[in-house]
Design a protein around this motif. Sequence first.
Motif, short mmCIF file in Angstrom:
data_model
loop_
_atom_site.label_atom_id
_atom_site.label_comp_id
_atom_site.label_asym_id
_atom_site.label_seq_id
_atom_site.Cartn_x
_atom_site.Cartn_y
_atom_site.Cartn_z
N LEU A 1 0.85 -1.19 0.00
CA LEU A 1 0.00 0.00 0.00
C LEU A 1 0.89 1.24 0.00
O LEU A 1 2.01 1.21 0.52
N HIS A 2 0.35 2.33 -0.54
CA HIS A 2 1.07 3.59 -0.46
C HIS A 2 1.26 3.92 1.02
O HIS A 2 0.32 3.82 1.82
N ASP A 3 2.47 4.27 1.39
CA ASP A 3 2.82 4.42 2.81
C ASP A 3 2.56 5.83 3.33
O ASP A 3 3.37 6.40 4.06
N VAL A 4 1.42 6.41 2.92
CA VAL A 4 1.03 7.72 3.43
C VAL A 4 -0.48 7.68 3.67
O VAL A 4 -1.25 7.40 2.76
N CYS A 5 -0.89 7.95 4.89
CA CYS A 5 -2.31 7.95 5.24
C CYS A 5 -3.02 9.03 4.43
O CYS A 5 -2.53 10.16 4.32
N SER A 6 -4.18 8.70 3.88
CA SER A 6 -4.94 9.66 3.08
C SER A 6 -5.62 10.72 3.94
O SER A 6 -6.11 11.72 3.43
N HIS A 7 -5.62 10.52 5.23
CA HIS A 7 -6.24 11.50 6.14
C HIS A 7 -5.22 12.50 6.69
O HIS A 7 -5.43 13.70 6.64
N ALA A 8 -4.12 11.99 7.23
CA ALA A 8 -3.19 12.87 7.94
C ALA A 8 -1.80 12.94 7.35
O ALA A 8 -0.94 13.62 7.88
N GLU A 9 -1.55 12.24 6.25
CA GLU A 9 -0.26 12.26 5.57
C GLU A 9 0.91 11.89 6.48
O GLU A 9 1.94 12.55 6.51
N VAL A 10 0.72 10.82 7.25
CA VAL A 10 1.81 10.24 8.05
C VAL A 10 2.03 8.81 7.55
O VAL A 10 1.20 8.25 6.83
N ARG A 11 3.14 8.21 7.94
CA ARG A 11 3.50 6.87 7.49
C ARG A 11 2.57 5.81 8.08
O ARG A 11 2.48 5.65 9.29
N LEU A 12 1.90 5.06 7.21
CA LEU A 12 1.07 3.94 7.66
C LEU A 12 1.91 2.80 8.21
O LEU A 12 1.46 2.03 9.05
N SER A 13 3.15 2.69 7.73
CA SER A 13 4.02 1.60 8.17
C SER A 13 4.37 1.69 9.66
O SER A 13 4.90 0.74 10.22
N GLU A 14 4.05 2.80 10.29
CA GLU A 14 4.28 2.94 11.73
C GLU A 14 3.06 2.50 12.53
O GLU A 14 3.06 2.56 13.76
N GLY A 15 2.02 2.05 11.83
CA GLY A 15 0.79 1.62 12.48
C GLY A 15 0.77 0.15 12.82
O GLY A 15 1.80 -0.54 12.76
N GLU A 16 -0.41 -0.34 13.15
CA GLU A 16 -0.61 -1.73 13.57
C GLU A 16 -1.42 -2.48 12.53
O GLU A 16 -2.30 -1.92 11.87
N VAL A 17 -1.14 -3.79 12.42
CA VAL A 17 -1.88 -4.67 11.52
C VAL A 17 -2.73 -5.62 12.36
O VAL A 17 -2.24 -6.20 13.33
N TYR A 18 -3.99 -5.75 11.99
CA TYR A 18 -4.85 -6.78 12.58
C TYR A 18 -5.83 -7.23 11.52
O TYR A 18 -6.29 -6.42 10.71
N ASP A 19 -6.12 -8.53 11.51
CA ASP A 19 -6.95 -9.13 10.47
C ASP A 19 -6.44 -8.66 9.10
O ASP A 19 -5.28 -8.81 8.81
N ASP A 20 -7.29 -8.07 8.29
CA ASP A 20 -6.89 -7.56 6.97
C ASP A 20 -6.85 -6.04 6.97
O ASP A 20 -7.13 -5.39 5.97
N THR A 21 -6.48 -5.46 8.11
CA THR A 21 -6.53 -4.02 8.31
C THR A 21 -5.18 -3.47 8.75
O THR A 21 -4.50 -4.05 9.59
N LEU A 22 -4.84 -2.31 8.18
CA LEU A 22 -3.68 -1.55 8.64
C LEU A 22 -4.22 -0.27 9.26
O LEU A 22 -4.94 0.50 8.62
N GLU A 23 -3.90 -0.07 10.54
CA GLU A 23 -4.41 1.09 11.28
C GLU A 23 -3.34 2.16 11.40
O GLU A 23 -2.22 1.89 11.84
N CYS A 24 -3.69 3.38 11.02
CA CYS A 24 -2.78 4.51 11.14
C CYS A 24 -2.55 4.82 12.62
O CYS A 24 -3.50 4.89 13.40
N TRP A 25 -1.32 5.07 12.97
CA TRP A 25 -0.96 5.30 14.38
C TRP A 25 -1.44 6.65 14.90
O TRP A 25 -1.63 6.81 16.10
N LEU A 26 -1.67 7.62 14.02
CA LEU A 26 -1.94 8.97 14.50
C LEU A 26 -3.39 9.18 14.94
O LEU A 26 -3.65 9.55 16.08
N HIS A 27 -4.34 8.92 14.05
CA HIS A 27 -5.75 9.16 14.38
C HIS A 27 -6.60 7.90 14.31
O HIS A 27 -7.82 7.98 14.48
N GLY A 28 -5.99 6.75 14.01
CA GLY A 28 -6.73 5.50 14.01
C GLY A 28 -7.49 5.18 12.74
O GLY A 28 -8.32 4.27 12.73
#
Length: 105
Positions: free
Chosen positions: A39-66
Amino acid sequence: MTYEKVCTVADIPELGVIAVEVGETPVALVRRGDEVFALHDVCSHAEVRLSEGEVYDDTLECWLHGSCFDIRSGKPTGPPATKPVPVYSVKIDGDDVLVSLSKES
Protein backbone atom coordinates in the motif's frame (compact mmCIF):
# COMPACT_ATOMS: atom_id res chain seq x y z
CA MET A 1 4.44 -4.34 -15.55
CA THR A 2 7.88 -3.64 -14.20
CA TYR A 3 8.69 -5.09 -10.79
CA GLU A 4 11.43 -3.99 -8.42
CA LYS A 5 12.93 -6.14 -5.65
CA VAL A 6 12.37 -4.37 -2.34
CA CYS A 7 13.18 -6.95 0.36
CA THR A 8 12.88 -10.62 1.26
CA VAL A 9 9.79 -12.24 2.76
CA ALA A 10 11.74 -12.82 5.98
CA ASP A 11 12.30 -9.05 6.32
CA ILE A 12 8.57 -8.55 6.94
CA PRO A 13 7.30 -9.72 10.34
CA GLU A 14 4.39 -12.13 10.09
CA LEU A 15 1.23 -10.11 10.74
CA GLY A 16 3.41 -7.01 10.58
CA VAL A 17 4.38 -4.10 8.37
CA ILE A 18 7.61 -2.51 7.11
CA ALA A 19 8.42 0.58 5.06
CA VAL A 20 10.28 0.35 1.75
CA GLU A 21 10.86 2.69 -1.17
CA VAL A 22 10.12 1.88 -4.80
CA GLY A 23 12.04 4.57 -6.59
CA GLU A 24 10.94 7.63 -4.64
CA THR A 25 7.53 6.20 -3.69
CA PRO A 26 7.01 5.17 -0.05
CA VAL A 27 5.40 1.73 0.21
CA ALA A 28 4.10 -0.16 3.25
CA LEU A 29 4.46 -3.93 2.96
CA VAL A 30 2.10 -6.03 5.05
CA ARG A 31 2.54 -9.76 5.56
CA ARG A 32 -0.35 -12.09 6.32
CA GLY A 33 1.02 -15.63 6.41
CA ASP A 34 2.34 -16.43 2.93
CA GLU A 35 0.83 -13.32 1.34
CA VAL A 36 2.37 -9.86 1.06
CA PHE A 37 0.39 -6.71 0.28
CA ALA A 38 1.72 -3.30 -0.78
CA LEU A 39 0.00 0.00 0.00
CA HIS A 40 1.07 3.59 -0.46
CA ASP A 41 2.82 4.42 2.81
CA VAL A 42 1.03 7.72 3.43
CA CYS A 43 -2.31 7.95 5.24
CA SER A 44 -4.94 9.66 3.08
CA HIS A 45 -6.24 11.50 6.14
CA ALA A 46 -3.19 12.87 7.94
CA GLU A 47 -0.26 12.26 5.57
CA VAL A 48 1.81 10.24 8.05
CA ARG A 49 3.50 6.87 7.49
CA LEU A 50 1.07 3.94 7.66
CA SER A 51 4.02 1.60 8.17
CA GLU A 52 4.28 2.94 11.73
CA GLY A 53 0.79 1.62 12.48
CA GLU A 54 -0.61 -1.73 13.57
CA VAL A 55 -1.88 -4.67 11.52
CA TYR A 56 -4.85 -6.78 12.58
CA ASP A 57 -6.95 -9.13 10.47
CA ASP A 58 -6.89 -7.56 6.97
CA THR A 59 -6.53 -4.02 8.31
CA LEU A 60 -3.68 -1.55 8.64
CA GLU A 61 -4.41 1.09 11.28
CA CYS A 62 -2.78 4.51 11.14
CA TRP A 63 -0.96 5.30 14.38
CA LEU A 64 -1.94 8.97 14.50
CA HIS A 65 -5.75 9.16 14.38
CA GLY A 66 -6.73 5.50 14.01
CA SER A 67 -7.83 5.52 10.38
CA CYS A 68 -8.08 1.93 9.14
CA PHE A 69 -7.40 0.64 5.63
CA ASP A 70 -8.11 -2.71 3.99
CA ILE A 71 -4.71 -4.17 3.04
CA ARG A 72 -6.13 -5.76 -0.13
CA SER A 73 -8.00 -2.77 -1.59
CA GLY A 74 -6.61 0.29 0.23
CA LYS A 75 -10.17 1.38 1.02
CA PRO A 76 -10.78 3.01 4.39
CA THR A 77 -12.63 0.75 6.82
CA GLY A 78 -12.73 3.15 9.74
CA PRO A 79 -12.81 6.91 10.22
CA PRO A 80 -11.53 9.52 10.08
CA ALA A 81 -10.11 8.60 6.61
CA THR A 82 -12.61 8.73 3.75
CA LYS A 83 -10.27 8.32 0.76
CA PRO A 84 -8.48 5.08 -0.17
CA VAL A 85 -4.72 4.73 -0.45
CA PRO A 86 -3.24 3.23 -3.62
CA VAL A 87 -2.34 -0.46 -3.57
CA TYR A 88 0.41 -1.99 -5.67
CA SER A 89 0.99 -5.35 -7.31
CA VAL A 90 3.28 -7.77 -5.45
CA LYS A 91 5.12 -10.87 -6.67
CA ILE A 92 7.06 -13.35 -4.58
CA ASP A 93 10.05 -14.83 -6.43
CA GLY A 94 11.65 -17.45 -4.20
CA ASP A 95 12.37 -15.43 -1.05
CA ASP A 96 12.32 -12.04 -2.79
CA VAL A 97 9.44 -9.57 -2.62
CA LEU A 98 8.92 -7.56 -5.82
CA VAL A 99 6.58 -4.57 -6.15
CA SER A 100 5.24 -2.83 -9.24
CA LEU A 101 3.87 0.70 -9.20
CA SER A 102 2.62 0.30 -12.79
CA LYS A 103 -1.05 0.06 -13.62
CA GLU A 104 -2.11 -2.93 -15.70
CA SER A 105 -3.23 -1.96 -19.19
